[in-house]
Motif scaffolding. Sequence first.
Motif, PDB file in Angstrom:
ATOM      1  N   ILE A 192       0.875  -1.175   0.000  1.00  0.00           N
ATOM      2  CA  ILE A 192       0.000   0.000   0.000  1.00  0.00           C
ATOM      3  C   ILE A 192       0.905   1.216   0.000  1.00  0.00           C
ATOM      4  CG2 ILE A 192      -1.863   1.230   1.139  1.00  0.00           C
ATOM      5  CD1 ILE A 192      -2.842  -1.384   2.237  1.00  0.00           C
ATOM      6  N   THR A 194       2.224   5.227  -0.888  1.00  0.00           N
ATOM      7  CA  THR A 194       1.840   6.641  -0.822  1.00  0.00           C
ATOM      8  C   THR A 194       2.702   7.422  -1.809  1.00  0.00           C
ATOM      9  OG1 THR A 194       3.344   6.879   1.053  1.00  0.00           O
ATOM     10  CG2 THR A 194       1.009   6.575   1.553  1.00  0.00           C
ATOM     11  N   TYR A 197       1.556  10.759  -2.785  1.00  0.00           N
ATOM     12  CA  TYR A 197       1.040  11.539  -1.670  1.00  0.00           C
ATOM     13  C   TYR A 197       2.119  12.376  -0.985  1.00  0.00           C
ATOM     14  CZ  TYR A 197      -1.593  12.400   2.648  1.00  0.00           C
ATOM     15  OH  TYR A 197      -2.232  12.980   3.707  1.00  0.00           O
ATOM     16  N   LYS A 225      -1.307  -0.725  -4.287  1.00  0.00           N
ATOM     17  CA  LYS A 225      -2.433   0.198  -4.139  1.00  0.00           C
ATOM     18  C   LYS A 225      -1.912   1.551  -3.653  1.00  0.00           C
ATOM     19  CE  LYS A 225      -5.079  -3.208  -5.222  1.00  0.00           C
ATOM     20  NZ  LYS A 225      -5.646  -3.265  -6.588  1.00  0.00           N
ATOM     21  N   GLY A 227      -2.586   5.305  -1.837  1.00  0.00           N
ATOM     22  CA  GLY A 227      -3.463   6.069  -0.944  1.00  0.00           C
ATOM     23  C   GLY A 227      -2.669   7.080  -0.148  1.00  0.00           C
ATOM     24  N   ASP A 228      -3.169   7.413   1.050  1.00  0.00           N
ATOM     25  CA  ASP A 228      -2.469   8.372   1.898  1.00  0.00           C
ATOM     26  C   ASP A 228      -2.036   7.681   3.186  1.00  0.00           C
ATOM     27  OD1 ASP A 228      -4.779   8.173   3.453  1.00  0.00           O
ATOM     28  OD2 ASP A 228      -5.643  10.016   2.652  1.00  0.00           O
ATOM     29  N   THR A 233      -6.988   4.390   4.484  1.00  0.00           N
ATOM     30  CA  THR A 233      -6.358   3.836   3.285  1.00  0.00           C
ATOM     31  C   THR A 233      -6.124   2.342   3.448  1.00  0.00           C
ATOM     32  OG1 THR A 233      -5.316   5.856   2.464  1.00  0.00           O
ATOM     33  CG2 THR A 233      -4.203   3.805   1.957  1.00  0.00           C
ATOM     34  N   GLN A 236      -9.380   0.431   3.394  1.00  0.00           N
ATOM     35  CA  GLN A 236      -9.981   0.434   2.059  1.00  0.00           C
ATOM     36  C   GLN A 236      -9.417  -0.666   1.166  1.00  0.00           C
ATOM     37  OE1 GLN A 236      -9.301   4.111  -0.040  1.00  0.00           O
ATOM     38  NE2 GLN A 236     -10.000   3.295  -2.006  1.00  0.00           N
ATOM     39  N   ILE A 256      -1.506   2.935   8.171  1.00  0.00           N
ATOM     40  CA  ILE A 256      -2.098   2.125   7.102  1.00  0.00           C
ATOM     41  C   ILE A 256      -2.207   0.672   7.555  1.00  0.00           C
ATOM     42  CG2 ILE A 256      -1.731   1.225   4.765  1.00  0.00           C
ATOM     43  CD1 ILE A 256      -0.320   3.877   4.104  1.00  0.00           C
TER      44      ILE A 256
END
Length: 344
Positions: A192, A194, A197, A225, A227-228, A233, A236, A256
């Motif tokens: 995951i 960032t 970001y 994936k 996200g932030d 995140t 999700q 996360i």
Amino acid sequence: MIRMKVRLIDVAKKAGVSIATVSIVLNDPDTPRITQKTKDNVMAVVKELKYVPNAAARSLVTNKSRTIGLIIPDIENPFFSTLAKIIEQRCRAEKFVMIMMNTLEDHKNDPGIIRSLRQRSVDGMIIAPSSQTFNDDKEIKEVLNNLDVPFVLVDRMLHDFPVNQVYFNNKTGEYLATKYLIETGHRKIGFISTQNYAMTGFYRHLGYLKAIEEAGIPVNESYIKHGDYTTETGYQFAKELYESGVTAIACANDMIAFGVRKRLVEMGVRVPEDVSLVGYDNLNLNDYLDRGLSSVDQDITKMAHHAVDILMNALEGNEETVEVMLEPTLKIRNSVKNMHQGAL
């Protein structure tokens, strides 16, 4: 009843000296210009009248406020609240007051907050830029270039901007985490990221890719994936990654990872028996969790002290630009399954 405010002139009258003499004693108690007898008399009156010096007025005389501004992106993120606590303690030990402001992870707030702190006559600043700043840094660079007090960037750097800054090697950090998963037998490793970001996330993404490619594992984009840095995140993307068949998930920070774990628990998926999990930041909370999270450790205390040291030296007139890149380590706990031997 509200107690009447004691003024400098009141102290001077009671002590039988001029206002200038009182001001000198308060601002420079070691001055040889005034006799010890007069100093003792003034300080006795100050104590008797319970006079509290006006810091703003004093700053007009000394041109120094003994105040440091700290800008952080998100006070709710334990990483930054811990950083703020350590910096404040250190500033207090140096006889400085710290003013902290929070940008809410919105890079559009950074320039205005920097200007606001300077208008409050801070002597210097320690700044952790907000996310997305590295994608839109023109205004903040302009503001910092025009800043007339020393400052230090901490944790999040600005690209091609030679200023005082202290940060960790983020690429190495995520490389260590992903390599550990590979060494424990995992080949289907979700991440995951960032990347889009923050600059820290950009380099952590590179570290993940380096470990995967070095091991000869094909990069599977469906395992990555974006996200932030929030639990939302992780929450999700947890289900989607699990259903894609990954045996492990590396996360760009612990927040996360906490979100991932919460979603997996709700799904009845066990960590590490069914899915292994590694975080980043090594938050103190990990030591109090059942089967604590393996995580990349960034020594927040070391980073905070480096930042304050650099700023204090700058305030003393050191004009040398200092850049410090610290090396992270991996803290291994019980969230990773060794595919060869069982649970670690």
